[in-house]
Design an enzyme around this catalytic site. Structure first.
Site: not given
Ligand code: NAD
Length: 463
Positions: A220, A255
């Protein structure tokens, strides 16, 4: 609040690795009741320690209490609890009916087999959420795990080392703390799955280590998530408000934070004016020093952002104040050139470059010439424009008319693609990550009526 983060010794790491393997082999984690109990305990741990978690994240990055409660504690407690509720359904063997008639008696079934002991490595920016989202899936799947919080958020890491053994089965879930040497040791060991959340440079180190053992991985990662404004077909003031809110969350250290804006040239000025207006509405005397606005997590990240502020040749529209204590005000730049420093790496802070485009195709090309982003945001009411981005770009997620909100939707997969990662998470998708879809058939004697034709003697007789 002082951080007393004790790093795990290499001997303790070896012990933790051995123990979670032993526990998995002993079958402790197989019963669904054990898994549900652990998931409920995890939810309980988060609920009972809300104040301590809020305080730890405040000490680490001045994370606002509302953000910690809304985006770290609540979703993890809810998803942990909901996963326990859904587990019977998820873990049930799946009978496959869609097979040719002559195979129907073979009982084609997919068993949801736990992969085994997992290694979960988390980053600092959502240090609770990103440690436990994968753990929820691992526990639901019946795996054991070693979890490694980020040392860059040391108060959180120390708190997790204290809380996890109090609430979860300490023979099945172990916390390892440390930095590069400790993580390197963890990566030398063999795991059934590695789940890494962080930057793409370390992801390459993790991938190389996993390759030695052929260990499957979920990565991720991050990158530059663009926002496209189709000025003629969107409410610019509303778009500006939604973008600024998404960018200010954790001071841009997210993110999926909007990294840069692509706006049609005719609407650039109106859009930037709306951004500034939204900022003045949110914080009439500026965000710096406010309890609802986070600091930059560390001196090195602060210095990195100050360097960017110096290196950019773009014109500043508003913002730019810093406080010397790791606070940086939201700062917007206009007419940013494609080769400007602000458009090189992931910004991961409250700086927002605005790049004008002439045609929608230019915006599409700008995105496609760069690595696949984690999120792509498009503000438009025009269905054809939406379809253009569906058909002609690729990103981890595609979000129309808001930012950040995709993280709320637990029943959709969350993932990167290409440079922004691979493998997915959230609820059932995290469960799926940690199970092996084990195909099984059971051939009854009566199947000989058809299978008999495969034996050499019979085949020869009929030849
Ligand atoms: P970080 O510095 O905390 O590093 C992440 C983890 O990697 C830590 O546990 C750290 O100990 C470990 N690590 C660091 N250097 C290592 C090395 N040399 N060898 C082995 N392990 C090492 O966090 P970060 O990487 O700065 O996190 C921010 C990045 O993560 C950004 O790129 C962001 O976009 C991305 N991110 C992605 C997601 C997502 O879900 N896709 C979520 C959050 C953050």
């Amino acid at each position: 609040m002082s951080s007393t983060l004790k790093y795990t010794s290499l001997e303790e790491i070896a012990f933790a690795h051995e123990l979670v393997h032993k526990t998995f082999k002993a079958g402790t984690t197989r019963p669904l009741e054990w898994r549900k109990q652990q998931l409920r305990q995890l939810a309980r741990m988060l609920r009972e320690n809300e104040d301590a978690i809020v305080a730890a994240l405040q000490a680490d990055m001045k994370k606002p209490a509302l953000e910690t409660i809304s985006f770290e504690i609540n979703p993890m407690a809810e998803r942990s609890f909901a996963s326990a509720e859904m587990l019977d359904q998820w873990a049930q063997p799946e009978r496959v009916e869609d097979v040719p008639d002559w195979q129907k008696s073979w009982a084609p079934t997919i068993h949801k087999a736990p992969k085994g002991p997992a290694l979960i490595i988390a980053p600092w920016n959502f240090p609770v959420h990103l440690l436990f989202e994968p753990l929820i899936g691992a526990l639901a799947a019946g795996c054991t795990a070693v979890i490694k919080p980020s040392e860059v958020a040391p108060h959180n890491a120390a708190l997790m080392a204290e809380l996890v053994p109090k609430y979860l089965d300490h023979s099945a879930v172990r916390v390892v703390n440390g930095s590069v040497p400790e993580t390197t040791r963890l990566l030398e060991l063999k795991w059934a799955h590695i789940f890494y959340t962080g930057n793409s440079k370390v992801a390459r180190i993790v991938s190389a280590a996993a390759a030695k053992h052929l260990t499957p991985m979920t990565l991720e990662l991050g990158g530059k998530s663009p926002v496209v404004i189709d000025g003629a077909h969107t409410d610019i003031a509303l778009a500006a408000k939604r973008i600024l809110w998404g960018k200010m969350n954790n001071a841009g250290q997210v993110c999926v934070a909007p990294d840069y804006i692509l706006v049609d040239r005719a609407h650039q000025d109106a859009f930037v004016a709306s951004l500034e207006e939204a900022y003045r509405d949110f914080y009439p005397d500026g965000a710096l020093g406010k309890v609802s606005y986070a600091d930059i997590v560390s001196q090195s990240h602060y210095d990195r952002l100050l360097k960017l502020l110096k290196e950019t040749h773009a014109k500043k529209a508003f913002g730019g104040k810093v406080d010397g204590h790791r606070g940086i005000e939201p700062t917007v730049f206009t007419n940013v050139a494609a080769d400007d420093a602000l458009l090189e790496g992931e910004i991961f802070g409250p700086l927002l470059p605005v790049v004008p485009y002439d045609t929608l195709q230019d915006a599409v090309d700008f995105i496609n010439e760069r690595p696949n982003p984690l999120s792509l945001y498009v503000f438009t009411d025009d269905q054809d424009v939406k379809q253009t981005f569906v058909d002609n770009t690729l990103s981890g997620g595609l979000i129309f008319n808001d930012t950040f909100t995709q993280l709320y939707v637990g029943n959709l997969p969350f993932s990167g693609v290409g440079e922004s990662g691979n493998g997915s998470q959230h609820m059932k998708y995290t469960f799926d990550t940690f199970v092996h879809n084990r195909a099984s058939i059971d051939i009854p004697p009566e199947a000989e009526a058809i299978l008999g034709a495969r034996y050499p003697a019979l085949a020869a007789a009929s030849a």
